[in-house]
Design a protein around this motif. Structure first.
Motif, PDB file in Angstrom:
ATOM      1  N   ASP A   1       2.699   1.933   2.468  1.00  0.00           N
ATOM      2  CA  ASP A   1       2.872   2.304   3.869  1.00  0.00           C
ATOM      3  C   ASP A   1       4.224   1.832   4.386  1.00  0.00           C
ATOM      4  O   ASP A   1       4.773   0.836   3.929  1.00  0.00           O
ATOM      5  CB  ASP A   1       1.780   1.663   4.725  1.00  0.00           C
ATOM      6  CG  ASP A   1       0.444   2.309   4.451  1.00  0.00           C
ATOM      7  OD1 ASP A   1       0.442   3.426   3.895  1.00  0.00           O
ATOM      8  OD2 ASP A   1      -0.571   1.680   4.766  1.00  0.00           O
TER       9      ASP A   1
ATOM     10  N   PRO B   1      -0.265   4.912   8.709  1.00  0.00           N
ATOM     11  CA  PRO B   1      -0.700   3.953   7.684  1.00  0.00           C
ATOM     12  C   PRO B   1      -2.103   4.251   7.188  1.00  0.00           C
ATOM     13  O   PRO B   1      -2.916   4.882   7.879  1.00  0.00           O
ATOM     14  CB  PRO B   1      -0.651   2.619   8.413  1.00  0.00           C
ATOM     15  CG  PRO B   1      -0.833   2.975   9.841  1.00  0.00           C
ATOM     16  CD  PRO B   1      -0.212   4.310  10.039  1.00  0.00           C
ATOM     17  N   SER B   2      -2.351   3.773   6.002  1.00  0.00           N
ATOM     18  CA  SER B   2      -3.686   3.963   5.439  1.00  0.00           C
ATOM     19  C   SER B   2      -4.656   2.915   5.974  1.00  0.00           C
ATOM     20  O   SER B   2      -5.860   3.129   6.021  1.00  0.00           O
ATOM     21  CB  SER B   2      -3.611   3.872   3.921  1.00  0.00           C
ATOM     22  OG  SER B   2      -3.017   2.639   3.566  1.00  0.00           O
ATOM     23  N   ASN B   3      -4.086   1.778   6.369  1.00  0.00           N
ATOM     24  CA  ASN B   3      -4.925   0.685   6.866  1.00  0.00           C
ATOM     25  C   ASN B   3      -5.402   1.016   8.273  1.00  0.00           C
ATOM     26  O   ASN B   3      -4.597   1.267   9.176  1.00  0.00           O
ATOM     27  CB  ASN B   3      -4.090  -0.598   6.854  1.00  0.00           C
ATOM     28  CG  ASN B   3      -4.911  -1.776   7.323  1.00  0.00           C
ATOM     29  OD1 ASN B   3      -6.108  -1.663   7.493  1.00  0.00           O
ATOM     30  ND2 ASN B   3      -4.240  -2.881   7.520  1.00  0.00           N
ATOM     31  N   SER B   4      -6.696   1.009   8.502  1.00  0.00           N
ATOM     32  CA  SER B   4      -7.226   1.415   9.807  1.00  0.00           C
ATOM     33  C   SER B   4      -6.963   0.381  10.896  1.00  0.00           C
ATOM     34  O   SER B   4      -7.039   0.699  12.071  1.00  0.00           O
ATOM     35  CB  SER B   4      -8.726   1.680   9.690  1.00  0.00           C
ATOM     36  OG  SER B   4      -9.354   0.486   9.262  1.00  0.00           O
TER      37      SER B   4
ATOM     38  N   GLY C   1       0.808  -1.217   0.000  1.00  0.00           N
ATOM     39  CA  GLY C   1       0.000   0.000   0.000  1.00  0.00           C
ATOM     40  C   GLY C   1       0.843   1.270   0.000  1.00  0.00           C
ATOM     41  O   GLY C   1       0.287   2.362   0.093  1.00  0.00           O
TER      42      GLY C   1
ATOM     43  N   ARG D   1      -6.896  11.507  10.615  1.00  0.00           N
ATOM     44  CA  ARG D   1      -6.839  10.517   9.545  1.00  0.00           C
ATOM     45  C   ARG D   1      -8.007   9.545   9.620  1.00  0.00           C
ATOM     46  O   ARG D   1      -8.529   9.096   8.607  1.00  0.00           O
ATOM     47  CB  ARG D   1      -5.528   9.717   9.621  1.00  0.00           C
ATOM     48  CG  ARG D   1      -4.305  10.503   9.207  1.00  0.00           C
ATOM     49  CD  ARG D   1      -4.253  10.690   7.689  1.00  0.00           C
ATOM     50  NE  ARG D   1      -3.971   9.472   7.004  1.00  0.00           N
ATOM     51  CZ  ARG D   1      -2.759   9.043   6.680  1.00  0.00           C
ATOM     52  NH1 ARG D   1      -1.723   9.777   6.999  1.00  0.00           N
ATOM     53  NH2 ARG D   1      -2.596   7.924   6.036  1.00  0.00           N
ATOM     54  N   GLN D   2      -8.374   9.185  10.833  1.00  0.00           N
ATOM     55  CA  GLN D   2      -9.402   8.155  11.010  1.00  0.00           C
ATOM     56  C   GLN D   2     -10.614   8.742  11.713  1.00  0.00           C
ATOM     57  O   GLN D   2     -10.594   8.918  12.928  1.00  0.00           O
ATOM     58  CB  GLN D   2      -8.837   7.004  11.852  1.00  0.00           C
ATOM     59  CG  GLN D   2      -7.763   6.214  11.172  1.00  0.00           C
ATOM     60  CD  GLN D   2      -8.331   5.250  10.163  1.00  0.00           C
ATOM     61  OE1 GLN D   2      -9.357   4.626  10.412  1.00  0.00           O
ATOM     62  NE2 GLN D   2      -7.693   5.149   9.009  1.00  0.00           N
TER      63      GLN D   2
ATOM     64  N   TYR E   1      -4.158   1.111  13.568  1.00  0.00           N
ATOM     65  CA  TYR E   1      -4.239   2.254  14.472  1.00  0.00           C
ATOM     66  C   TYR E   1      -4.405   1.839  15.924  1.00  0.00           C
ATOM     67  O   TYR E   1      -3.885   2.471  16.822  1.00  0.00           O
ATOM     68  CB  TYR E   1      -5.386   3.184  14.058  1.00  0.00           C
ATOM     69  CG  TYR E   1      -4.992   4.110  12.943  1.00  0.00           C
ATOM     70  CD1 TYR E   1      -4.516   5.368  13.216  1.00  0.00           C
ATOM     71  CD2 TYR E   1      -5.065   3.692  11.627  1.00  0.00           C
ATOM     72  CE1 TYR E   1      -4.124   6.212  12.201  1.00  0.00           C
ATOM     73  CE2 TYR E   1      -4.680   4.510  10.602  1.00  0.00           C
ATOM     74  CZ  TYR E   1      -4.203   5.779  10.895  1.00  0.00           C
ATOM     75  OH  TYR E   1      -3.802   6.594   9.891  1.00  0.00           O
TER      76      TYR E   1
ATOM     77  N   HIS F   1       4.317   9.022   9.050  1.00  0.00           N
ATOM     78  CA  HIS F   1       4.043   7.866   8.200  1.00  0.00           C
ATOM     79  C   HIS F   1       2.838   7.088   8.685  1.00  0.00           C
ATOM     80  O   HIS F   1       2.907   5.858   8.836  1.00  0.00           O
ATOM     81  CB  HIS F   1       5.269   6.942   8.167  1.00  0.00           C
ATOM     82  CG  HIS F   1       6.485   7.602   7.612  1.00  0.00           C
ATOM     83  ND1 HIS F   1       7.341   8.353   8.387  1.00  0.00           N
ATOM     84  CD2 HIS F   1       6.984   7.652   6.348  1.00  0.00           C
ATOM     85  CE1 HIS F   1       8.324   8.818   7.639  1.00  0.00           C
ATOM     86  NE2 HIS F   1       8.134   8.412   6.386  1.00  0.00           N
TER      87      HIS F   1
END
Lengths: 748, 362
Positions: B62, B92-95, B60, B130-131, B98, B90
């Motif tokens: 990341d 991550p895009s993947n939740s 991804g 971000r989330q 978190y 940095h």
């Protein structure tokens, strides 16, 4: 810098805060509340994820709150319960440090009396069970488990000790014992902790009642090997441990010598300070005596406190030795059980008939640890067992151990064992076998010879008729001739019944010889003074039980009795007359009793018997025996040799040391040992030793020494040497003679 | 020549040993026992759980943060700070990751070093940005740590504790006040060294913890008060901006109270029931409102402040008068602190005015 007020310094770490809070809880209330809420938030964080490592903060705060808990009882009312809950529910996920800290804090709270001892015990026991070594859970059998166990164990021991100082706290003892019983009811190894705890408390003398022994008897019957072995070990060794511990304590405290102090007080100048010192010493002495050897501290051995010894011994035998799963136990453990059962049988004179045939299997010289098995076989025999049962054991030992084909060591062990068995049960051997065994008294091996001789001397005492005429010895033969001996003992009839005070006739005779100059000795106070005896003597007296038959009447001379009599006869006119009246009754009773006693021994000369009984009655009825009298009586008995030879009595309760059965064995010494032994003899005897290489006075080498050391090749062609070969026989003889006389004159 | 014995021994080496029935064959001299016992055998190079470490970036784009997350507990403060900054840069895009980031870094809220704490606060706000719903989801654990920081024994940790709280109020005010209002307010009282009850012995902190002594500067006090004002605002008044979608009161097709019976929108809506939370059993029976319908200090802990009516009642019954008393005292100090305190007072005044109007209507 200006001075800061001490109180105004804000505590920035928890230790400092704890210090100031304890000094002044009122003024630091808000700080405490803040920290308490911090504790609460940390606790919630912890509960959110118990296994995460949060550092030392949480443990520190727990310590802080429990340290100052007593200052704020209202705010911290829930705190102990929270700790308990955390410990009980999350003990698996706690880090070892926090777990240790919580246990510590709970103990601290208990010491401050904030929580009760019961609740602490109830909290700790489940942990002890969960962390026992063979619990299946992997998280509790980690390497921290051992630390947890030992911490809990020592906490429990200290707690129970603290609870039982002063008066025994029976309530807590009972509840703890109930918990231990529950632990032992499970069929796995958890019960081991019950046995450990009980043993430790027994060793310290904190628990000494029959309930404790009941716990251990349950443990001994437990199906788990470790637990049952621990139980058996307790019965065999715990009492010795306890006495050792007690003696240690006593000897540790003994910092001054009372006698020396008293002596000093007599001679030194009297001063107030010295007088006080003596008083203080006396006080501590008294206190010590009261605390340690008081009447409340009953020093019964565990085996004596058993509630059902017969049932216990039978179950031990069937469960652990003859059962199908008896092969769970290895030989050492089996021997342990044999030893325990035989101790029980010997001490309580029980009847476990299967035991004797069980021993037969093991009684061979090749058997490992056979001496221990032999010792238990000897312990298990007593005079209430049918002689046939023991006879088989004796016969087996005689066949296997005592023959010409075996080594002397084995034969000695066999003979010694047979002697030990027969000392307890003299009827368990037939005459021919005894004759055969006695023949070994002529053996060349010292150990065997001594063992055989001890057998002879035993039978001279108990049944000389069974020996050959030539073996009986002078005393026994004379006794046989005069008919004093009562003949062979018979099974089922007790020969050692005591009907009166033994040796009383000696006392009366002695008193007649003394001319009865102290007619009213019992009224003299000095005679009543109990002489303080050494502990050993006391224990001996304690061990000397007097057998009392229920169907016979005894006259016990006791001051209480007389007082009673006095009261009943108060309305009579003269003291003398009523004493005489009561005397007459006593005489009748005692003669009856004496006759009863004499019935089995018909051979006894009637006249002697009546004489002694009359003397005794006369003595008993005329006066009360004082402690001084008893002391004299003991002395007279020793003089008359009543208590002679093999000790006073055969104690069934005594354990047999298996090493003593081998007799004295003298092994061949190693070379080093021999050299060391010789060296030892030579010490400080230089005068008699060789003078080789030593000089009296320092000097240079003499010509003689030089000549002696001169090289052989250089000397061989000299005339002085060669000439010797060519001397005539006569000249050679003369030279030799001259040399010898010269040597003699020199004194060598 | 060797002796007879030696010769025999040499000969034996070349003789073949006979195999016998029922016996195992003798082991050769050079036999090595390679058996071993172990509770578990792990083969790390064959594991399927983790992808290979070689590449720093995965599919991804990341960065793999596993290594950096380990460094969060590094002994050096500057390293910790840099690691936090790196993670923030940095994210991550993947939740899914978190939660892991939060659990690892959350304890830095009470870190010794101030720079680390502020780095964490910025990381927290970055995560929240971000989330969406991140703070609401982890509200419980974050609030616990914030409370812990607010009652920390070190003054500087306490001083920065409201920064994190500020983020919570700005980004997830409703879930904060509905779940953790009472405890947060209590923490505020101890943080500002105010007293809740009128006990005599409860005056100590107020005397001791003056600004000159404990290192609590006026600036931090003003900051605390500003956060308090925002908290009160969020507690007492409905935030209109959050209202979304349909206005149910106007609706005539379905019943106006329908939204109360629909599945809630926010994450962990039933957290108040504490179904999946381990908590110590409390001895006190939670009684809710006491006899005359007013809350007291002792039972206010057990009250759920889900709706605004309860919140208002709780504030009115328990916290209003001590708040007012202390705020008035603080506002007299003047300066920045006094200004912030009077802001709070204005909010309280507004609240009381509304209350009076409400009462008058009734």
């Amino acid at each position: 810098m200006g001075k800061k007020r001490r109180a105004a310094i804000l505590p920035t770490n928890i230790i400092l805060l704890q210090n100031v809070v304890r000094r002044d809880p009122e003024s630091y209330h808000e700080e405490f509340v803040q920290q308490y809420s911090h504790y609460e938030s940390l606790r919630d964080i912890f509960l959110l994820n118990p296994s995460a490592d949060q550092g030392t903060d949480f443990a520190d705060l727990i310590g802080f709150v429990s340290a100052v808990c007593g200052c704020y009882p209202k705010e911290t009312a829930k705190f102990p319960d929270e700790l308990k809950n955390i410990l009980l529910n999350n003990h698996r996920s706690l880090t070892p440090d926090v777990r240790e800290k919580i246990i510590q804090c709970l103990t601290m709270l208990r010491n401050k009396d904030i929580i009760s001892a019961e609740s602490l015990i109830l909290t700790l026991f489940p942990l002890l069970e969960a962390y026992s070594s063979n619990s299946q859970n992997a998280s509790t059998s980690s390497h921290h488990a051992k630390a947890v166990r030992s911490q809990i164990y020592s906490t429990l021991v200290l707690l129970l000790k603290a609870v039982n100082t002063g008066a025994k706290n029976q309530k807590i003892n009972r509840s703890t014992q109930a918990l231990l019983f529950n632990m032992l009811e499970q069929r796995d190894g958890r019960g081991l902790w019950a046995t450990k705890l009980t043993r430790e408390l027994w060793r310290r003398g904190i628990w000494d009642d029959s309930r404790t022994v009941e716990i251990m008897s349950q443990a001994a019957l437990h199906s788990d090997v470790k637990v049952s072995v621990a139980g058996a070990r307790f019965f065999l060794g715990a009492d010795k441990e306890r006495n050792d511990a007690l003696e240690d304590d006593l000897s540790d405290d003994e910092s001054f010598d009372m006698n020396a102090l008293k002596h000093k007080a007599q001679h030194n100048k009297k001063s107030g300070k010295r007088g006080k010192k003596i008083e203080q010493a006396l006080k501590t002495m008294k206190k010590k005596n009261n605390a340690k050897i008081s009447a409340t501290y009953l020093n019964f051995s565990a085996i004596h406190l058993l509630r059902d010894p017969q049932g216990f011994a039978e179950r031990l035998f069937t469960d652990h030795l003859t059962n199908k799963n008896a092969n769970r136990y290895n030989l050492e453990q089996k021997i342990l059980f044999m030893n325990l059962i035989s101790r029980l049988v010997g001490t309580h004179k029980l009847t476990v008939l299967g035991l004797y045939s069980y021993f037969l299997k093991y009684l061979t010289p090749k058997q490992r640890d056979v001496t221990q098995i032999m010792a238990s076989a000897a312990q298990a025999s007593h005079d209430l067992v049918p002689p046939e049962s023991i006879n088989s054991v004796v016969r087996k030992i005689a066949d296997e151990f005592v023959s010409d084909g075996v080594s002397t060591e084995v034969a000695a062990a066999g003979l010694n064992t047979i002697r030990e068995i027969l000392a307890r049960a003299p009827l368990a051997i037939e005459q021919p076998l005894l004759h055969d065994l006695v023949e070994y008294k002529g053996s060349k091996a010292k150990a065997v010879m001594m063992a055989a001789r001890s057998l002879v001397s035993l039978y001279r005492e108990v049944a000389p008729e069974m020996l050959h005429r030539r073996d009986r010895g002078k005393v026994a033969s004379l006794e046989l001739q005069s008919g004093e001996k009562k003949g062979l003992p018979v099974f089922g009839i007790e020969s050692s019944t005591v009907t009166t005070i033994p040796g009383l006739e000696l006392l009366s005779k002695w008193r007649q010889e003394q001319g009865e100059q102290d007619e009213n000795a019992d009224e003299n106070d000095e005679n009543w003074a109990v002489v303080l005896q050494d502990e050993e003597e006391e224990s001996e007296v304690e061990g000397d039980w007097v057998t009392m038959d229920s169907d016979k009447e005894y006259n016990i001379s006791d001051s209480d009795d007389e007082e009673k009599e006095d009261k009943t006869n108060d309305n009579k006119d003269e003291d003398d007359s009523d004493l005489e009246l009561s005397d007459d009754e006593n005489v009748k009773e005692s003669t009856d009793a004496a006759e009863d006693a004499d019935q089995p021994a018909k051979k006894k000369q009637k006249t002697v018997a009546t004489d002694s009984t009359a003397a005794m009655n006369e003595l008993l009825s005329s006066r009360i025996l004082t402690p001084a009298d008893f002391a004299k009586l003991e002395e007279l008995r020793v003089q008359a040799g009543v208590d002679k030879l093999i000790g006073k009595k055969q104690h069934n309760e005594e354990a047999i040391d298996s090493t003593s059965l081998l007799g004295q064995v003298k092994y061949k010494q190693l070379r080093e040992e021999r050299i060391a032994h010789a060296r030892e003899g030579r010490e400080d005897r230089e005068k008699f030793g060789s003078k080789k290489g030593k000089r009296d006075a320092p000097h240079s080498t003499t010509n003689k020494e030089k000549a002696r050391k001169k090289n052989f090749v250089m000397m061989i062609h000299k005339k002085a040497v060669q000439g010797k070969q060519k001397l005539s026989l006569r000249d050679r003889q003369r030279v030799l003679r001259a040399h010898i006389t010269k040597q003699k004159k020199k004194g060598h | 020549m060797g002796s007879k014995k030696k010769r025999a021994e040499k000969k034996k080496d070349f003789q073949k040993t006979k195999l016998r029935v029922g016996k195992t064959a003798a082991r050769p001299d050079n036999y090595t026992d390679t058996s071993f016992t172990a509770k578990s055998i792990s083969l790390p190079n064959q594991t399927i759980a983790k992808p290979k470490q070689g590449a720093t970036t995965n599919n991804g784009g990341d960065v793999d943060l596993a290594h950096h997350l380990q460094l969060v507990k590094h002994h050096s403060a500057s390293t910790r700070k840099e690691v936090l900054a790196f993670i923030e840069a940095h994210l991550p895009s993947n939740s899914a990751s978190y939660k892991q980031i939060l659990t690892v870094t959350l304890s830095l809220l009470t870190d010794q070093s101030e720079s680390v704490r502020s780095a964490f606060v910025s990381l927290l706000s970055a995560c929240a940005d971000r989330q969406p719903g991140f703070l609401q989801l982890h509200m419980r654990s974050i609030v616990l740590f914030v409370h812990s920081a607010m009652s920390h024994i070190r003054g500087d940790v306490r001083a920065t504790s409201t920064q994190a709280l500020d983020i919570l109020i700005t980004k997830a005010a409703s879930s904060l006040v509905s779940g953790f209002l009472v405890k947060t307010l209590r923490s505020f009282f101890s943080l500002l060294s105010w007293t809740l009850s009128d006990d005599k012995k409860a005056v100590s902190l107020a005397v001791n913890t003056t600004a000159s002594l404990g290192g609590v500067t006026k600036k931090t006090r003003a900051r605390h008060l500003a956060v308090l004002a925002r908290l009160l605002q969020a507690t007492l008044f409905v935030d209109d901006s959050e209202k979304s979608g349909t206005d149910w009161t106007r609706c005539s097709v379905v019943h106006p109270q329908t939204p109360q019976f629909m599945i809630p929108q926010n994450p962990q809506a039933f957290a108040q029931l504490k179904l999946f939370v381990e908590e110590l059993p409390s001895q006190r029976a939670s009684s809710g409102a006491s006899g005359n319908g007013t809350y007291t200090l002792s039972d206010v802990d057990a009250v759920s402040t889900e709706d605004i009516e309860t919140r208002r009642k709780v504030i009115e019954d328990v916290f209003l008068s001590p708040l007012r008393k202390n705020l008035v005292a603080t506002s007299k100090d003047g300066g920045e602190v006094g200004a912030e305190a009077s802001k709070c007072l204005q909010i309280l005044d507004k609240f009381e005015g509304e209350l009076k109007a409400q009462r008058a209507e009734e």
